[in-house]
Write an enzyme that holds these catalytic residues in place. Structure first.
Site, PDB file in Angstrom:
ATOM      1  N   ASN A  52      38.982  40.167  47.438  1.00  0.00           N
ATOM      2  CA  ASN A  52      38.656  39.524  48.713  1.00  0.00           C
ATOM      3  C   ASN A  52      39.875  39.482  49.629  1.00  0.00           C
ATOM      4  O   ASN A  52      41.010  39.300  49.183  1.00  0.00           O
ATOM      5  CB  ASN A  52      38.046  38.130  48.527  1.00  0.00           C
ATOM      6  N   GLU A  54      40.938  37.594  53.054  1.00  0.00           N
ATOM      7  CA  GLU A  54      40.556  36.547  54.013  1.00  0.00           C
ATOM      8  C   GLU A  54      41.283  36.720  55.340  1.00  0.00           C
ATOM      9  O   GLU A  54      42.129  37.615  55.507  1.00  0.00           O
ATOM     10  CB  GLU A  54      40.832  35.179  53.387  1.00  0.00           C
ATOM     11  N   ALA A  56      42.613  34.403  59.110  1.00  0.00           N
ATOM     12  CA  ALA A  56      42.810  33.115  59.773  1.00  0.00           C
ATOM     13  C   ALA A  56      41.575  32.728  60.580  1.00  0.00           C
ATOM     14  O   ALA A  56      41.279  31.541  60.748  1.00  0.00           O
ATOM     15  CB  ALA A  56      44.042  33.172  60.664  1.00  0.00           C
ATOM     16  N   GLU A  65      33.505  42.524  46.643  1.00  0.00           N
ATOM     17  CA  GLU A  65      32.477  43.536  46.390  1.00  0.00           C
ATOM     18  C   GLU A  65      32.371  44.507  47.563  1.00  0.00           C
ATOM     19  O   GLU A  65      32.230  45.720  47.379  1.00  0.00           O
ATOM     20  CB  GLU A  65      31.108  42.878  46.180  1.00  0.00           C
ATOM     21  N   CYS A  96      27.744  36.829  46.647  1.00  0.00           N
ATOM     22  CA  CYS A  96      27.111  36.148  47.786  1.00  0.00           C
ATOM     23  C   CYS A  96      25.969  36.997  48.330  1.00  0.00           C
ATOM     24  O   CYS A  96      25.845  38.188  48.010  1.00  0.00           O
ATOM     25  CB  CYS A  96      28.137  35.847  48.878  1.00  0.00           C
ATOM     26  N   CYS A  99      26.918  40.261  50.103  1.00  0.00           N
ATOM     27  CA  CYS A  99      27.339  41.314  49.167  1.00  0.00           C
ATOM     28  C   CYS A  99      26.152  41.888  48.407  1.00  0.00           C
ATOM     29  O   CYS A  99      26.117  43.082  48.110  1.00  0.00           O
ATOM     30  CB  CYS A  99      28.398  40.788  48.207  1.00  0.00           C
TER      31      CYS A  99
HETATM   32  N1  THU Z   1      33.959  35.856  47.755  1.00  0.00           N
HETATM   33  C1  THU Z   1      33.916  37.129  47.262  1.00  0.00           C
HETATM   34  O1  THU Z   1      34.903  37.869  47.325  1.00  0.00           O
HETATM   35  N2  THU Z   1      32.759  37.548  46.716  1.00  0.00           N
HETATM   36  C2  THU Z   1      31.617  36.805  46.639  1.00  0.00           C
HETATM   37  O2  THU Z   1      30.579  37.333  46.286  1.00  0.00           O
HETATM   38  C3  THU Z   1      31.672  35.380  46.943  1.00  0.00           C
HETATM   39  C4  THU Z   1      32.852  34.935  47.718  1.00  0.00           C
HETATM   40  C5  THU Z   1      35.201  35.401  48.394  1.00  0.00           C
HETATM   41  C6  THU Z   1      35.101  35.202  49.874  1.00  0.00           C
HETATM   42  C7  THU Z   1      36.215  34.214  50.133  1.00  0.00           C
HETATM   43  O3  THU Z   1      37.423  34.929  50.284  1.00  0.00           O
HETATM   44  C8  THU Z   1      36.275  33.398  48.855  1.00  0.00           C
HETATM   45  O4  THU Z   1      35.579  34.140  47.874  1.00  0.00           O
HETATM   46  C9  THU Z   1      35.675  32.025  48.957  1.00  0.00           C
HETATM   47  O5  THU Z   1      34.397  32.079  49.432  1.00  0.00           O
END
Ligand code: THU
Length: 148
Positions: A52, A54, A56, A65, A96, A99
């Site tokens: 993942n 992220e 700001a 994913e 999620c 994804c």
């Molecule tokens: N996240 C993922 O990378 N995959 C998922 O399927 C669920 C959430 C990440 C997004 C964010 O960076 C962190 O988890 C918290 O939600």
């Protein structure tokens, strides 16, 4: 899992899970501190990782994913054997909704999704279980431009 095209050897699953777990270290998650690693095994035998990333501006961040599948697709892969997703949480987190839809574009209903938490135990679900009644490429009425 019925379809043999999605049957992994013990060695493949070992490599797949190790790479997904290791990919957590590449996560850029200063806001949530929630590390997610992913690894896809292609039908041609390649392993492609993601984590993942992220931002700001929170909604701009991307899940592991989608990073992995996006990387795989731009590397020329459209046929996949399995994906492993790793978090630090128990029981393992599952993908999620966004994804699930993203993965659905490139996977069949029986495609296996291995989910890892803090250890080596996993939860295994198919795409059909994660996204029943999905809307996918076959439901799209328009004409698709062929891939290069
Ligand atoms: N996240 C993922 O990378 N995959 C998922 O399927 C669920 C959430 C990440 C997004 C964010 O960076 C962190 O988890 C918290 O939600």
């Amino acid at each position: 899992m019925s379809s043999s095209q999605y049957t992994l050897t013990a060695q493949e699953l070992d490599i797949l899970s190790s790479k997904a777990i290791a990919a957590k270290a590449m996560a850029y998650c200063p806001y949530s501190k929630f590390r997610v690693g992913a690894c896809i095994l292609t039908q041609s035998g390649e392993y492609i990782v993601g984590a993942n990333v992220e931002n700001a501006s929170y909604p701009v961040g991307t899940c592991a994913e989608r990073v992995a599948f996006g990387s795989a697709v731009v590397a020329g892969h459209h046929d996949f054997k399995a994906v492993a997703i790793a978090t630090d949480t128990d029981p393992p987190a599952s993908p999620c909704g966004m994804c699930r839809q993203f993965m659905n574009e490139f996977t069949a209903p029986s495609f296996p999704v291995y989910m890892y938490g803090s250890g080596r135990n996993y939860t295994l679900k198919t795409m059909r279980e994660l996204l029943p009644d999905s809307f996918g490429p076959d439901d799209f009425g328009g004409e698709k431009v062929p891939s290069p």
